[in-house]
Design an enzyme around this catalytic site. Structure first.
Site, short mmCIF file in Angstrom:
data_model
loop_
_atom_site.label_atom_id
_atom_site.label_comp_id
_atom_site.label_asym_id
_atom_site.label_seq_id
_atom_site.Cartn_x
_atom_site.Cartn_y
_atom_site.Cartn_z
N SER A 1 1.09 -1.45 0.36
CA SER A 1 0.80 -0.16 0.43
C SER A 1 0.48 1.60 0.02
O SER A 1 1.77 1.19 0.33
CB SER A 1 -0.78 0.28 1.37
OG SER A 1 -0.23 0.48 2.49
N SER B 1 -10.71 -10.01 5.22
CA SER B 1 -9.86 -10.19 6.09
C SER B 1 -11.63 -11.10 7.41
O SER B 1 -12.41 -10.87 7.57
CB SER B 1 -8.98 -9.41 7.54
OG SER B 1 -7.84 -9.96 6.47
N ASP C 1 -1.79 -1.86 -4.27
CA ASP C 1 -2.87 -1.72 -3.57
C ASP C 1 -3.30 -0.12 -2.94
O ASP C 1 -2.38 0.69 -2.38
CB ASP C 1 -2.40 -2.44 -1.97
CG ASP C 1 -3.87 -3.22 -1.45
OD1 ASP C 1 -5.04 -3.11 -1.81
OD2 ASP C 1 -3.90 -3.21 -0.37
N HIS C 2 -4.37 0.10 -4.23
CA HIS C 2 -5.26 0.93 -3.46
C HIS C 2 -3.91 2.58 -3.75
O HIS C 2 -4.25 3.73 -3.54
CB HIS C 2 -5.30 1.45 -2.28
CG HIS C 2 -6.90 0.53 -1.19
ND1 HIS C 2 -8.00 0.29 -2.09
CD2 HIS C 2 -6.97 -0.28 -0.88
CE1 HIS C 2 -8.80 -0.22 -1.41
NE2 HIS C 2 -7.66 -0.96 -0.53
N ASP D 1 -7.18 3.34 -7.27
CA ASP D 1 -8.37 3.13 -6.63
C ASP D 1 -9.07 4.72 -6.72
O ASP D 1 -8.83 5.59 -5.64
CB ASP D 1 -8.26 2.56 -5.49
CG ASP D 1 -9.54 2.65 -4.57
OD1 ASP D 1 -10.48 2.86 -5.61
OD2 ASP D 1 -9.69 2.35 -3.84
P1 13P Z 1 -8.63 -6.52 5.13
O1 13P Z 1 -8.27 -5.08 5.67
O2 13P Z 1 -10.09 -6.74 5.66
O3 13P Z 1 -7.66 -7.65 5.48
O4 13P Z 1 -8.77 -6.25 3.89
C1 13P Z 1 -7.37 -5.41 3.11
C2 13P Z 1 -7.77 -5.01 1.65
O5 13P Z 1 -8.20 -4.76 1.12
C3 13P Z 1 -6.38 -4.68 1.18
O6 13P Z 1 -6.93 -3.90 -0.05
O1 G3H Z 2 -6.31 -1.63 2.20
C1 G3H Z 2 -5.55 -1.07 2.51
C2 G3H Z 2 -4.46 -1.90 2.88
O2 G3H Z 2 -5.17 -2.50 4.49
C3 G3H Z 2 -3.84 -1.60 4.13
O3 G3H Z 2 -3.63 -0.80 4.04
O4 G3H Z 2 -3.10 1.64 4.13
O5 G3H Z 2 -2.33 1.10 6.34
O6 G3H Z 2 -1.34 -0.11 4.86
P1 G3H Z 2 -2.46 0.08 5.09
ZN ZN Z 3 -8.18 -2.90 0.08
#
Ligand code: 13P
Ligand code: G3H
Ligand code: ZN
Length: 312
Positions: A50, A217, A83-84, A105
């Site tokens: 992320s 999760s 991620d994102h 995103d």
């Molecule tokens: P969780 O917070 O449910 O683990 O989701 C993680 C996620 O979607 C990371 O992009």
């Molecule tokens: O969807 C988000 C992930 O769980 C990443 O979280 O931004 O705290 O690294 P973070």
């Molecule tokens: Zn996510």
């Protein structure tokens, strides 16, 4: 094998009725725990970083740690994914810096802006051999008080997915069917239920197209109980029931994101460790069982939830 994109993984997952796990990585122990489990179970795996992970651990450190995991696990396909990603610049930096997949995103932006930004990232990514995940819909937290109408509006609208995928050229699509990020996904006392009708309708509109679930999760209650037993305070932490994720993995869902369960597994073990060894202060002593807990949790997901063991 070198780092791979998700193209082949997703094709096999779609056809085979399973999903690939996408686990968030922030340090060496997490990367080791995930890839040791995937390596032993011969499972494809996506390691995702992320913006916050990059700020915490540094882009180069994370890429080099992932490259080390690739060398240590030559038999399984490993993808490195942003991620994102929230801007073109962040996606470009990861594309230029060795990632094989990025997520843009722009789901919080108006529809046409989401399309325009996603398309811009796709054009740059595809020119560089990198694949793109996009998102349509809103993942809400349990704390959000929303009316029924607003609640309905948060789910992905299946009637938009073909237009969105066609106009952006994205390679996979994250949709909102009731999952949410973090450890508090549902109000205590309510029955967690994903909207499989929305998932099925999206899948019907986009045959053969990989769908992604974020916020997946399951917040295992044994971890929460350990955390609370050893000085933590996490009342009402609830996740997605694993049977529902298993059901999703059998469908067009090819990627399931898991981060909070890693955090819970490590925190539970480290809290217990310190309670039982108040005089210890060597980080290796408590990070070793924490890494092992990540490995066991990921192994369980691979076998019992994602169904991707032996698919490498
Ligand atoms: P969780 O917070 O449910 O683990 O989701 C993680 C996620 O979607 C990371 O992009
Ligand atoms: O969807 C988000 C992930 O769980 C990443 O979280 O931004 O705290 O690294 P973070
Ligand atoms: Zn996510």
């Amino acid at each position: 094998m070198p780092l791979v994109t998700t193209t082949e993984m997703f094709k096999k997952a779609y056809d085979g009725g399973y999903a690939v796990g996408a686990f968030n990585v922030n340090n060496m122990e997490i990367i080791q725990g995930i890839t040791e489990a995937a390596g032993e179970l011969k499972a494809p795996v996506i390691l995702q970083v992320s913006k916050g992970a990059r700020a915490y651990a540094n882009h180069t450190y994370l890429v080099k740690l992932v490259e080390a995991a690739v060398i240590e696990n030559p038999e399984i396909p490993i993808a490195l994914h942003l991620d994102h990603g929230d801007s073109f610049e962040l996606c470009k930096s990861c594309i230029d810096g060795g990632f094989t997949s990025v997520m843009i995103d722009a789901s919080s932006k108006p529809y046409e802006e989401n399309i325009a930004l996603t398309k811009k990232v796709v054009e740059y990514a595809h020119d560089h051999g990198v694949v793109v995940e996009a998102e349509l819909g809103t993942l809400a937290g349990v704390e959000d008080e929303v009316s029924v109408e607003a609640d309905k509006a948060m789910y992905t609208h299946p009637e938009e997915v073909v237009d969105f995928a066609t106009r952006t050229g994205c390679d996979s699509l994250a949709i909102a069917i009731g999952t949410s990020h973090g450890a508090y996904k549902f109000k205590p006392g309510t029955k967690p239920q994903l909207r499989f009708d929305v998932l099925e309708e999206c899948a019907k509109q986009l045959p053969g197209f990989p769908i992604v679930l974020h916020g997946s999760s399951s917040v295992p209650q044994e971890f929460v109980a350990e955390i609370n037993k050893y000085g933590g305070n996490m009342p009402g932490a609830i996740g997605i029931p694993e049977e529902q994720l298993r059901q999703a993995a059998r469908s067009a869902v090819c990627k399931i994101n898991i981060d909070s369960d890693i955090r819970l597994a490590m925190t539970a073990v480290i809290r217990k460790y310190f309670a039982e060894h108040p005089d210890h202060f060597d980080p290796r002593q408590y990070l070793k069982p924490a890494r092992q807990a990540v490995k066991e949790m990921v192994a369980h997901k691979i076998v019992d939830v994602l169904g991707c063991d032996g698919k490498a």
